[in-house]
Design an enzyme around this catalytic site. Structure first.
Site, PDB file in Angstrom:
ATOM      1  N   LYS A   1      -6.272  -2.174  -4.833  1.00 33.52           N
ATOM      2  CA  LYS A   1      -7.165  -1.368  -4.712  1.00 33.52           C
ATOM      3  C   LYS A   1      -8.268  -2.254  -5.973  1.00 33.52           C
ATOM      4  O   LYS A   1      -9.690  -1.904  -5.481  1.00 33.52           O
ATOM      5  CB  LYS A   1      -7.278   0.061  -4.544  1.00 33.52           C
ATOM      6  CG  LYS A   1      -6.256   0.385  -3.416  1.00 33.52           C
ATOM      7  CD  LYS A   1      -7.358   0.845  -2.223  1.00 33.52           C
ATOM      8  CE  LYS A   1      -6.216   0.846  -0.985  1.00 33.52           C
ATOM      9  NZ  LYS A   1      -6.799   1.668   0.080  1.00 33.52           N
TER      10      LYS A   1
ATOM     11  N   LYS B   1      -6.830   0.402   7.816  1.00 37.33           N
ATOM     12  CA  LYS B   1      -8.257   0.863   8.146  1.00 37.33           C
ATOM     13  C   LYS B   1      -9.386   0.344   7.517  1.00 37.33           C
ATOM     14  O   LYS B   1     -10.538   0.524   7.909  1.00 37.33           O
ATOM     15  CB  LYS B   1      -8.062   2.232   8.581  1.00 37.33           C
ATOM     16  CG  LYS B   1      -7.917   3.018   7.366  1.00 37.33           C
ATOM     17  CD  LYS B   1      -7.986   4.436   7.794  1.00 37.33           C
ATOM     18  CE  LYS B   1      -6.853   5.612   7.327  1.00 37.33           C
ATOM     19  NZ  LYS B   1      -7.285   6.087   5.904  1.00 37.33           N
TER      20      LYS B   1
ATOM     21  N   LYS C   1      -1.176  -6.108   5.613  1.00 38.22           N
ATOM     22  CA  LYS C   1      -0.699  -5.161   6.311  1.00 38.22           C
ATOM     23  C   LYS C   1      -2.014  -4.882   7.181  1.00 38.22           C
ATOM     24  O   LYS C   1      -3.165  -5.023   6.728  1.00 38.22           O
ATOM     25  CB  LYS C   1      -0.557  -4.033   5.219  1.00 38.22           C
ATOM     26  CG  LYS C   1      -0.430  -2.636   5.805  1.00 38.22           C
ATOM     27  CD  LYS C   1      -0.364  -1.652   4.530  1.00 38.22           C
ATOM     28  CE  LYS C   1      -1.718  -0.884   4.210  1.00 38.22           C
ATOM     29  NZ  LYS C   1      -1.708   0.437   4.157  1.00 38.22           N
TER      30      LYS C   1
END
Ligand code: ATP
Ligand code: LTN
Length: 334
Positions: free
Chosen positions: A115, A200, A197
């Site tokens: 992140k 969203k 992966k």
């Protein structure tokens, strides 16, 4: 234990809208497990603040995710479904647990590294201490089992380490939780890059199936899914695109990989992709219909939110009071 039942705790970040990955990796299993356990599911809005949010949009997506939990089959009268930010105990316990967590441990978290790379302009302290808040979520409710996708396993391990460390000093304060990771569906991959992966927050709309996508969109996205130049529907490491689609098909139909290979023997990718699209659209249709009903019934959702906030507060404050006493914070005079 609550009502003589073991406790499940889990949650999802409150931003965006849920994907097929969230559903097959987590939500679907929450529903399956909900009959045997006392279940507590949070809409994790405090965790979402690690990324800058637009307030009105954020409130909307948090409510939409609450409704999706219910639409997927979690009965809010039997399961405690609530907003994380409505229970102040999460932030309070998180502070205390942060004092029992080493920077060395946090430095090893792969999600933090991923992140940080994605949001290089906003690597904030919340992103760094994210796993401590997650540990507080789980330990506050004395959870026995935490159903999650594979990407969250490392966070569960640090939660266990913190709980064990705390218990070794103060006695049996926390239940040490176990992860529940499904055999198939634990890591659904992007339809555009099967090494990544399904997420969203992916910017490529064709990479993810959203639970609220129309049937046409679902069929189109599967049709365009990246596969290989072969044509045999066969599960193999060197065929990540097809293997991912087989995993999805297996999850929604309950068929084994062997059965799928037999079903599509000699039929090629086109037929298979269409069948996966149809199966997924059929599986999601009832969820979508229920979601529309729930979003239209403001009074019902509000009453469920209110009732469950109180329930969550009650469980959380029991643990929090015990922890405060154990570490030696002065008791309040009532
Ligand atoms: P973001 O893209 O913002 O990181 P996300 O799609 O990964 O979001 P989370 O809220 O982080 O969603 O995840 C909620 C739950 O869904 C977690 O238990 C996580 O392990 C699971 N999950 C998320 N993506 C997948 C996936 N592709 N396959 C299986 N499980 C998944
Ligand atoms: N970090 C999780 C969301 C989450 C969670 C939790 C999951 C926050 N607190 C407690 C299970 C238990 C994620 O999916 N990104």
């Amino acid at each position: 234990m609550i009502n003589d039942k073991r406790i499940i705790y889990s949650g999802m970040q409150a931003t965006g809208t849920l994907t097929l990955g969230n559903y097959l990796g987590a939500l679907k299993n929450w529903v399956t497990l909900s009959s045997e356990y006392e279940c507590i599911y949070g809409v994790m809005d405090l965790h979402s603040l690690t990324v800058r949010q637009v307030p009105a949009k954020f409130r909307k997506s948090a409510r939409s995710i609450y409704a999706l939990y219910v639409a997927a089959g979690l009965d809010p009268e039997k399961n405690c479904i609530y907003y994380q930010s409505h229970v102040s105990g999460h932030a309070e316990l998180s502070w205390i647990l942060g004092c029992f967590t080493y920077m060395g441990e946090l430095n090893r978290m792969t999600q933090f590294k991923d992140k940080s790379a994605k949001h290089a302009d906003n690597i904030n302290a919340g992103l760094y201490t994210y796993p401590v808040l997650m540990a507080a979520d789980i330990l506050l409710y004395q959870a026995d089992l935490v159903p999650i996708g594979v990407d969250q396993k490392q966070h569960l391990e640090i939660t266990r380490d913190i709980a064990q460390r705390f218990n070794a000093i103060y006695g049996d304060v926390f239940t040490v939780p176990e992860a529940y990771v499904p055999k198939t569906g634990a890591k659904i991959m992007s339809l555009q890059d099967p090494m990544k992966k399904m997420s969203k927050s992916d910017e490529n709309v064709n990479a993810t199936i959203l639970l609220l996508d129309s049937k046409d969109d679902i069929l189109r996205k599967f049709k365009r899914a990246v596969t290989d130049s072969d044509s045999a529907v066969r599960y193999a490491e060197e065929k990540p695109g097809i293997s991912n689609l087989m995993g999805i098909y297996s999850c929604v139909t309950g068929k084994s990989f062997e059965e799928i290979e037999k079903e599509f023997d000699g039929r090629g990718y086109g037929d298979f992709k269409a069948a996966v699209g149809e199966a997924v659209a059929d599986a999601l249709a009832p969820l979508k219909a229920r979601y529309q009903e729930l979003m239209a019934d403001k009074a019902y959702l509000d009453s469920m939110i209110k009732m469950n906030d109180e329930k969550a507060q009650y469980y959380a404050s029991k643990t929090l009071r015990k922890v405060q006493k154990k570490v030696g914070l002065t008791e309040r005079i009532r």
